[in-house]
Design a protein around this motif. Structure first.
Motif, PDB file in Angstrom:
ATOM      1  N   GLY A  48       0.846  -1.187   0.000  1.00 50.60           N
ATOM      2  CA  GLY A  48       0.000   0.000   0.000  1.00 50.60           C
ATOM      3  C   GLY A  48       0.880   1.235   0.000  1.00 50.60           C
ATOM      4  O   GLY A  48       1.751   1.393  -0.849  1.00 50.60           O
ATOM      5  N   ALA A  49       0.674   2.107   0.991  1.00 45.96           N
ATOM      6  CA  ALA A  49       1.487   3.317   1.107  1.00 45.96           C
ATOM      7  C   ALA A  49       2.679   3.124   2.047  1.00 45.96           C
ATOM      8  O   ALA A  49       3.441   4.059   2.290  1.00 45.96           O
ATOM      9  CB  ALA A  49       0.625   4.478   1.611  1.00 45.96           C
ATOM     10  N   ARG A  50       2.868   1.909   2.561  1.00 46.99           N
ATOM     11  CA  ARG A  50       3.928   1.645   3.527  1.00 46.99           C
ATOM     12  C   ARG A  50       5.119   0.972   2.861  1.00 46.99           C
ATOM     13  O   ARG A  50       4.958   0.079   2.020  1.00 46.99           O
ATOM     14  CB  ARG A  50       3.393   0.767   4.662  1.00 46.99           C
ATOM     15  N   VAL A  51       6.320   1.394   3.229  1.00 47.17           N
ATOM     16  CA  VAL A  51       7.553   0.811   2.705  1.00 47.17           C
ATOM     17  C   VAL A  51       8.038  -0.284   3.654  1.00 47.17           C
ATOM     18  O   VAL A  51       8.127  -0.070   4.863  1.00 47.17           O
ATOM     19  CB  VAL A  51       8.655   1.885   2.556  1.00 47.17           C
ATOM     20  N   LEU A  52       8.324  -1.440   3.101  1.00 43.81           N
ATOM     21  CA  LEU A  52       8.890  -2.545   3.879  1.00 43.81           C
ATOM     22  C   LEU A  52      10.269  -2.857   3.312  1.00 43.81           C
ATOM     23  O   LEU A  52      10.429  -2.963   2.085  1.00 43.81           O
ATOM     24  CB  LEU A  52       7.998  -3.786   3.785  1.00 43.81           C
ATOM     25  N   ALA A  53      11.268  -2.988   4.183  1.00 43.23           N
ATOM     26  CA  ALA A  53      12.639  -3.200   3.711  1.00 43.23           C
ATOM     27  C   ALA A  53      13.380  -4.171   4.615  1.00 43.23           C
ATOM     28  O   ALA A  53      13.031  -4.347   5.793  1.00 43.23           O
ATOM     29  CB  ALA A  53      13.385  -1.868   3.649  1.00 43.23           C
ATOM     30  N   ARG A  54      14.394  -4.790   4.050  1.00 49.08           N
ATOM     31  CA  ARG A  54      15.299  -5.656   4.792  1.00 49.08           C
ATOM     32  C   ARG A  54      16.686  -5.037   4.708  1.00 49.08           C
ATOM     33  O   ARG A  54      17.181  -4.743   3.623  1.00 49.08           O
ATOM     34  CB  ARG A  54      15.308  -7.064   4.206  1.00 49.08           C
ATOM     35  N   VAL A  55      17.309  -4.825   5.884  1.00 49.67           N
ATOM     36  CA  VAL A  55      18.597  -4.143   5.939  1.00 49.67           C
ATOM     37  C   VAL A  55      19.608  -5.035   6.652  1.00 49.67           C
ATOM     38  O   VAL A  55      19.376  -5.485   7.782  1.00 49.67           O
ATOM     39  CB  VAL A  55      18.491  -2.790   6.677  1.00 49.67           C
ATOM     40  N   LYS A  56      20.732  -5.262   6.010  1.00 48.81           N
ATOM     41  CA  LYS A  56      21.799  -6.082   6.603  1.00 48.81           C
ATOM     42  C   LYS A  56      22.542  -5.278   7.650  1.00 48.81           C
ATOM     43  O   LYS A  56      23.023  -4.177   7.381  1.00 48.81           O
ATOM     44  CB  LYS A  56      22.769  -6.544   5.503  1.00 48.81           C
ATOM     45  N   GLY A  57      22.615  -5.826   8.862  1.00 52.32           N
ATOM     46  CA  GLY A  57      23.330  -5.164   9.949  1.00 52.32           C
ATOM     47  C   GLY A  57      24.449  -6.035  10.484  1.00 52.32           C
ATOM     48  O   GLY A  57      25.076  -6.794   9.733  1.00 52.32           O
ATOM     49  N   SER A  58      24.674  -5.971  11.764  1.00 49.77           N
ATOM     50  CA  SER A  58      25.765  -6.734  12.379  1.00 49.77           C
ATOM     51  C   SER A  58      25.385  -8.187  12.655  1.00 49.77           C
ATOM     52  O   SER A  58      26.252  -9.030  12.871  1.00 49.77           O
ATOM     53  CB  SER A  58      26.182  -6.053  13.692  1.00 49.77           C
ATOM     54  N   GLU A  59      24.081  -8.495  12.647  1.00 50.60           N
ATOM     55  CA  GLU A  59      23.619  -9.852  12.896  1.00 50.60           C
ATOM     56  C   GLU A  59      23.491 -10.633  11.590  1.00 50.60           C
ATOM     57  O   GLU A  59      23.355 -10.041  10.511  1.00 50.60           O
ATOM     58  CB  GLU A  59      22.261  -9.825  13.621  1.00 50.60           C
ATOM     59  N   PRO A  60      23.518 -11.970  11.647  1.00 57.41           N
ATOM     60  CA  PRO A  60      23.384 -12.779  10.424  1.00 57.41           C
ATOM     61  C   PRO A  60      22.069 -12.515   9.684  1.00 57.41           C
ATOM     62  O   PRO A  60      22.041 -12.437   8.462  1.00 57.41           O
ATOM     63  CB  PRO A  60      23.453 -14.225  10.941  1.00 57.41           C
TER      64      PRO A  60
END
Length: 279
Positions: A48-60
């Protein structure tokens, strides 16, 4: 990924980033920019109007980020599209991937703001343990969205509740109604009715001869809702389809950059000319 420190940005991208650039925690902001530059934002999609994202950080496992603005109501969008439809150049520039310079005036005239004023206007969450908001993962998504806006300004409108297809369809319908109303005013309808009565008996016995010279002539305006003006669905540009230029690398890059600007301006002008035929 673009380098946000040195890249020349469009004005609407600058406006989007101004808010985050004013964030007082500069160290966190630098980490967010680095995450974006290094491709830590693995994917972005809209729900819809919401953004969903996956971001690589310090965890696996990557962190889950959501980001949204307050969407406009159906009534608000009705007024906005009505204002946009009054000038064909708005549609032409948006279709050509450009945000009209005075587009904010359209929103302000309707008591709305296209861009967020404060960080509190951005509703965001992240699955990371950092309690600060925005964290570096949310910041990275914010920066990454700037690239999306650069490629397609309609993405910014989607954050306010309307997709590109919905806006263009609403514009086509309004422009179509405008043409219909101009055709079917009471005086025109009455005149057509009277003319029809006068010529009905003649048409029964007299047929207009066909002439080759005027066969393709059509004196009535075209119904704009039947005409769809949009960029080619082909994802590659004509320059990409033609392949590498037969020039040394340095010269080829310069010529390529010049031609890309020229093709973009020609395409924009062509769409503007086509849409302005009606007003």
């Amino acid at each position: 990924m673009s380098d946000y420190k040195i890249k020349s940005r469009e004005w609407w991208v600058e406006r989007w980033l101004e808010l985050l650039d004013s964030y007082r925690f500069k160290k966190r902001l630098e980490r967010a920019r680095k995450y974006a530059n290094e491709g830590n934002v693995l994917n972005i999609e809209f729900s819809g109007a919401r953004v969903l994202a996956r971001v690589k950080g310090s965890e696996p496992e990557p962190y889950q980020v959501s980001l949204s603005l307050s969407p406009f109501s159906n009534e608000d969008w009705g007024y906005l599209v009505g204002t946009l439809s009054e000038k064909a150049i708005y549609s032409a520039q948006l279709l050509a991937g450009e945000m009209p310079d005075n587009i904010e005036e359209v929103f302000i005239a309707n008591g709305l703001n296209l861009f967020p004023f404060a960080l509190a206007d951005i509703h965001s969450r992240c699955s990371c343990p950092d309690k600060a908001n925005p964290c570096k993962h949310i910041g990275a998504v914010y920066y990454d969205l700037a690239d999306r806006f650069s490629e397609d300004p309609f993405v910014l409108f989607q954050l306010r509740g309307r997709t590109k297809e919905q806006i263009l369809e609403a514009l086509r319908q309004l422009r179509g109604k405008g043409v219909k109303n101009r055709r079917d005013t009471p005086s025109v309808s009455k005149r057509r009715s009277e003319d029809g009565k006068k010529t009905a008996s003649k048409e029964q016995t007299v047929k207009t001869p066909l002439t080759l010279a005027g066969f393709w002539d059509y004196d009535e305006p075209l119904e704009s809702s039947l005409v769809a003006i949009a960029p080619s669905p082909e994802s590659k540009s004509i320059l990409e389809l033609l392949g590498n230029l037969p020039l040394p690398a340095t010269e080829a890059a310069m010529v390529q950059q010049y031609l890309e600007i020229a093709y973009r301006e020609v395409a924009q002008q062509a769409i503007a000319t086509a849409l302005n035929r009606e007003g």
